[in-house]
Design a protein around this motif. Sequence first.
Motif, short mmCIF file in Angstrom:
data_model
loop_
_atom_site.label_atom_id
_atom_site.label_comp_id
_atom_site.label_asym_id
_atom_site.label_seq_id
_atom_site.Cartn_x
_atom_site.Cartn_y
_atom_site.Cartn_z
N HIS A 13 40.54 2.53 -19.90
CA HIS A 13 40.39 2.37 -18.45
C HIS A 13 41.68 2.50 -17.66
O HIS A 13 41.66 2.88 -16.49
N VAL A 75 40.55 -1.02 -4.58
CA VAL A 75 39.22 -0.66 -5.09
C VAL A 75 39.16 0.83 -5.45
O VAL A 75 38.58 1.21 -6.47
N ASP A 76 39.79 1.68 -4.63
CA ASP A 76 39.85 3.12 -4.95
C ASP A 76 40.54 3.34 -6.30
O ASP A 76 40.12 4.19 -7.10
N LYS A 79 38.12 2.44 -9.09
CA LYS A 79 37.07 3.45 -9.23
C LYS A 79 37.61 4.70 -9.93
O LYS A 79 36.92 5.33 -10.73
N ALA A 84 33.67 -0.23 -11.80
CA ALA A 84 32.85 -0.50 -10.62
C ALA A 84 33.41 -1.70 -9.86
O ALA A 84 33.52 -2.80 -10.40
N CYS A 86 34.16 -3.39 -5.53
CA CYS A 86 33.92 -3.29 -4.09
C CYS A 86 34.77 -4.33 -3.38
O CYS A 86 35.38 -5.19 -4.01
N HIS A 100 26.89 -4.05 -0.41
CA HIS A 100 27.77 -4.58 -1.45
C HIS A 100 27.22 -5.90 -2.01
O HIS A 100 27.29 -6.15 -3.22
N VAL A 109 28.47 -4.10 -9.91
CA VAL A 109 29.93 -4.08 -9.83
C VAL A 109 30.50 -5.20 -10.70
O VAL A 109 29.81 -6.18 -11.00
#
Length: 703
Positions: A13, A75-76, A79, A84, A86, A100, A109
């Motif tokens: 990740h 958050v970007d 992702k 996941a 938000c 959300h 999420v």
Amino acid sequence: MTSQLLHAKLKEHFGFEKFRPNQEEIINCILSGNDTMAIMPTGGGKSICFQLPALVLPGITIVVSPLIALMKDQVDGLKANGIAACFINSSQTQNEQQIHIQNLKEQKVKLVYVAPESLSYLENVFLEIKVSLIAIDEAHCISAWGHDFRPAYTNLGFLKKRFPETPILALTATADKATREDISEQLNLINPQKFVASFDRKNLSLEVRPALDRVKQILDFINNKPNESGIIYCLSRKTTEELAEKLQKAGIVSKAYHAGLDNKIRSKTQDEFINDECQVVCATIAFGMGIDKSNVRWVIHYNLPKNIEGYYQEIGRAGRDGLPSETILFESYGDMIQLQKFASEGLNAEVQLAKLERMKQYTDALSCRRKILLSYFGELVSENCGNCDICKNPPAFFDGTLIAQKALSAITRLKETEPIGVIIDFLRGSKNAYIYEKEYQNLKTYNIGNDISWFDWNQYLIQLINLGYCEIAFHEQNKIKLTEFTKKVLFEGEKVRLTTIQKIDFKTEKSKEIKSKSIKNSLLETLRKLRAEIAKEEGVPAYVIFNDATLRQIETERPLSEGDFLNIDGVGKAKLEKYGAVFIEAIMAFQKDKPKKKEIGSSYKETLALYNEGISIDEITKKRNLASTTIISHLTKLYLDGLHVDWSTYISNDEVEKIRVAKTNLILETPFALKPYFDYFEEQLSYEKIRIGLAIIEKEARL
């Protein structure tokens, strides 16, 4: 969870082969259900300490963050790594918030970022879902003893009472012992395990300069770094605006940022800076907290910071990618006066004044600055850093008794009624209106120091103040007063040792660096442009795609297969799948268009030298502190270039034959790709073995 599984998640990740110091221990503490406090410097990898546990824990991780403007970027980034996440805050419409909230209830999420003010609004929602972890970012904000006390954080103590079985992780970049205890008490943490990482950011150079002609110094500095982002911290809102305007007039793309500006203007400035559209931000301390922009190459403090905690956190916003970065602090006694006034009128005045005095001691130091910073946080080191102004240019002492006598005599003749500037004008025989109005030109010692420049006199007087021979009466318009030690110099023959004044000449000092930077590396520029195009299409900052350190490693390693690309730090499974092919294609196109003689990079040379010494591959991995996949990648390239490597301990003849069969059976559009082999063997044969096997087969074909 085993260390092997945690490392697998880390690579998959986040793209890293190894944890940074303390990360794995903090994660294991959280996974054991314990409350935890992590004190880690900016850029030290705090986020992974809650983002990785969020992936393996069954429920939701709540992240309390103080600045809503930064949540989208965080958050970007998640992702982009295939996680996941938000955020829910006041910048969204009610419909967006409800979407959300529904995703939270349906466990779509793993992480949700919220501001402390939003917690009451979401309290009932959180009671309906499984909350596995609560992370309090910038936790020093809860403490009145800290450097950035925020009343909105004081209500967070209810979280432990409402979720008594849920571990809480408090994170901050800087907190002394008193602040740590206060954080723990305010958050109602239960026997928290505390982890204090090393505060030694070796990639940051440290420099303190006198605040004379600051704007010119700053302009010279920035003009020598035309493509590098930086932050200038100022004490007042007015200064940020005036300085930004001066930089703009000099052709530098700069903006002011402070809490008094409209929210839209602040957000626009922050977005432009993060997206490399604005080179310089002149800001109060309201700017920077939590910013993940990895390519800030320098930080300047236009004014003296009010404490070491704030200063260290602010300079830590430079060089988050680990690449060399510079910091400069301008010291001024005018700043000291103003900060003393602020501190004496605020909360915990005595403590804040003491912290300000420690800050002043740092700027006045004549020994390694990094040692002073680290000792403040309880970290003692014996070696000098070699990367601060004191280490690079150790002060040279000389007999300054005559200079001291002239200065102290001048203060005496002026009856201790004037500040530094007037004393210097008097010593140098200035003919300005003030001198003549006061008739100082008629005094005996007028013009006694006309052979010393104004700049040097200013520095010598500051040294005499630091040595205790005179002092500033801050409460009397900064008049310079004599002390009980003055008579020792004037009448008792005491010798005074002063330090030689270091001249500042940026243009000559940095000329070699500028020259080298003017020679553009075509591949690096190609990769940067590609990154910028992708970032623009996806509506995210460029560093969310890959940071500068990752881009430079891609440039150096030039991976031409998915396996090699996956070996790059910062490339995980999600980014390999999203960006791997297009970056590999760009590298191949560059090499096709720019044929040149093959040269072994410095990283390859280091591996080769160690291998030639008879050191095993495992030992090389340890010595170089690199992943085994990287070392094997080096050796396979060197092997194909003629180096004899004994692969027998890594791959059997039978496995080589299996790879040979697979190569015959697979028809690949990209002949360098390793993933098709990995899938072909149903993940039972490692990327390393596949790479080695293909290298052996290719070399046999050449013979």
